[in-house]
Design a protein around this motif. Sequence first.
Motif, PDB file in Angstrom:
ATOM      1  N   THR A   1     -37.077 -13.372 -14.733  1.00  0.00           N
ATOM      2  CA  THR A   1     -36.163 -12.224 -14.654  1.00  0.00           C
ATOM      3  C   THR A   1     -36.018 -11.650 -16.051  1.00  0.00           C
ATOM      4  O   THR A   1     -35.705 -12.387 -16.994  1.00  0.00           O
ATOM      5  CB  THR A   1     -34.787 -12.685 -14.131  1.00  0.00           C
ATOM      6  N   MET A   2     -36.264 -10.364 -16.206  1.00  0.00           N
ATOM      7  CA  MET A   2     -36.291  -9.765 -17.543  1.00  0.00           C
ATOM      8  C   MET A   2     -35.461  -8.486 -17.589  1.00  0.00           C
ATOM      9  O   MET A   2     -35.541  -7.663 -16.685  1.00  0.00           O
ATOM     10  CB  MET A   2     -37.748  -9.431 -17.943  1.00  0.00           C
ATOM     11  N   ILE A   3     -34.683  -8.345 -18.656  1.00  0.00           N
ATOM     12  CA  ILE A   3     -34.019  -7.071 -18.955  1.00  0.00           C
ATOM     13  C   ILE A   3     -34.565  -6.625 -20.304  1.00  0.00           C
ATOM     14  O   ILE A   3     -34.421  -7.337 -21.307  1.00  0.00           O
ATOM     15  CB  ILE A   3     -32.483  -7.209 -19.016  1.00  0.00           C
ATOM     16  N   VAL A   4     -35.234  -5.479 -20.307  1.00  0.00           N
ATOM     17  CA  VAL A   4     -36.002  -5.048 -21.478  1.00  0.00           C
ATOM     18  C   VAL A   4     -35.489  -3.695 -21.968  1.00  0.00           C
ATOM     19  O   VAL A   4     -35.564  -2.704 -21.245  1.00  0.00           O
ATOM     20  CB  VAL A   4     -37.505  -4.913 -21.123  1.00  0.00           C
ATOM     21  N   VAL A   5     -34.955  -3.657 -23.181  1.00  0.00           N
ATOM     22  CA  VAL A   5     -34.642  -2.393 -23.838  1.00  0.00           C
ATOM     23  C   VAL A   5     -35.868  -1.991 -24.649  1.00  0.00           C
ATOM     24  O   VAL A   5     -36.344  -2.774 -25.487  1.00  0.00           O
ATOM     25  CB  VAL A   5     -33.423  -2.521 -24.767  1.00  0.00           C
ATOM     26  N   THR A   6     -36.413  -0.810 -24.368  1.00  0.00           N
ATOM     27  CA  THR A   6     -37.615  -0.375 -25.083  1.00  0.00           C
ATOM     28  C   THR A   6     -37.738   1.136 -25.041  1.00  0.00           C
ATOM     29  O   THR A   6     -37.139   1.793 -24.179  1.00  0.00           O
ATOM     30  CB  THR A   6     -38.884  -1.019 -24.470  1.00  0.00           C
ATOM     31  N   HIS A   7     -38.491   1.669 -25.991  1.00  0.00           N
ATOM     32  CA  HIS A   7     -38.856   3.090 -25.937  1.00  0.00           C
ATOM     33  C   HIS A   7     -40.307   3.257 -25.508  1.00  0.00           C
ATOM     34  O   HIS A   7     -40.851   4.356 -25.585  1.00  0.00           O
ATOM     35  CB  HIS A   7     -38.636   3.752 -27.310  1.00  0.00           C
TER      36      HIS A   7
END
Length: 263
Positions: free
Chosen positions: A211-217
């Motif tokens: 399970t992943m929560i990814v902040v990215t541009h």
Amino acid sequence: RIAWDADQGLTRHHFTPGEHPIVRIEHLNKSFDATQVLKDVNINVWPGEVVVVLGPSGSGKSTMLRCINLLETPTAGHILIEDQEITGKSNADVNKLRRDVGMVFQGFNLFPHLTAKQNVMIGQTKVLKKSKEEAEAEAMKQLTAVGLADRADFKPAQLSGGQQQRVAIARAVAMHPDVLLFDEPTSALDPELVRGVLDVMRDLAENSGMTMIVVTHEMGFARDVADRVVFMEEGVVVEQGLPEDVFDRPKNARTAEFLGSIK
Ligand code: ADP
Ligand code: MG
């Protein structure tokens, strides 16, 4: 009953009927002095789901991740991991929580005096109390998964930024967290090193069930890998849904403007 998000087609992730969210963020508010940085944020994340969080700088993305692993204390609201409330807990519980929630930061945060392998082992031996042999086997398994088995005995200064970030990912995965948080993991890298890190994250997303929560541009990554995209602005979740819906048919004018500005 299948989770409402799945019913409404807001995520690409396939649910097992009756499955509970592994992360529940309910009415999360966070203020620093008079400044309200998070305003009634509500997000559920289901087991195995990959949620990508987008939004302009200063919109509260890092603060939200930092609330999930209790690097920040919410001003109001609740966060539950595996049905356990994590907000308002004692220090002992905080340590247990930090085992369940992994984080990969923009800076790689490796111990400079330890080798890649020792960096991946140390949490396993000190926090999980694994034997040296077990920790070493797991470290080599995870370093192999990120393509760095041949760099196991190198120190961080002998590795590129991209390799250091892959070690940091191996270290986080070796702890077998319930959820792994990524805060702009490629933002500090030279452009030619970004691809290798994104490939490792893609492999993790598609093949590990993490399970992943990814902040990215990284919009290409968001579009291809995310089960669901969440767009935040000024502390508010403005829009969320399937990547193709958010990217190609944004409902909100601010989402459209943001996506237009970074294409
Ligand atoms: P993002 O990660 O989306 O760029 P942040 O969560 O880092 O946004 O920051 C959101 C807002 O909160 C910004 O205005 C930032 O200046 C403010 N902020 C973040 N951390 C602190 C802090 N420790 N003290 C005061 N203000 C903070
Ligand atoms: Mg940030």
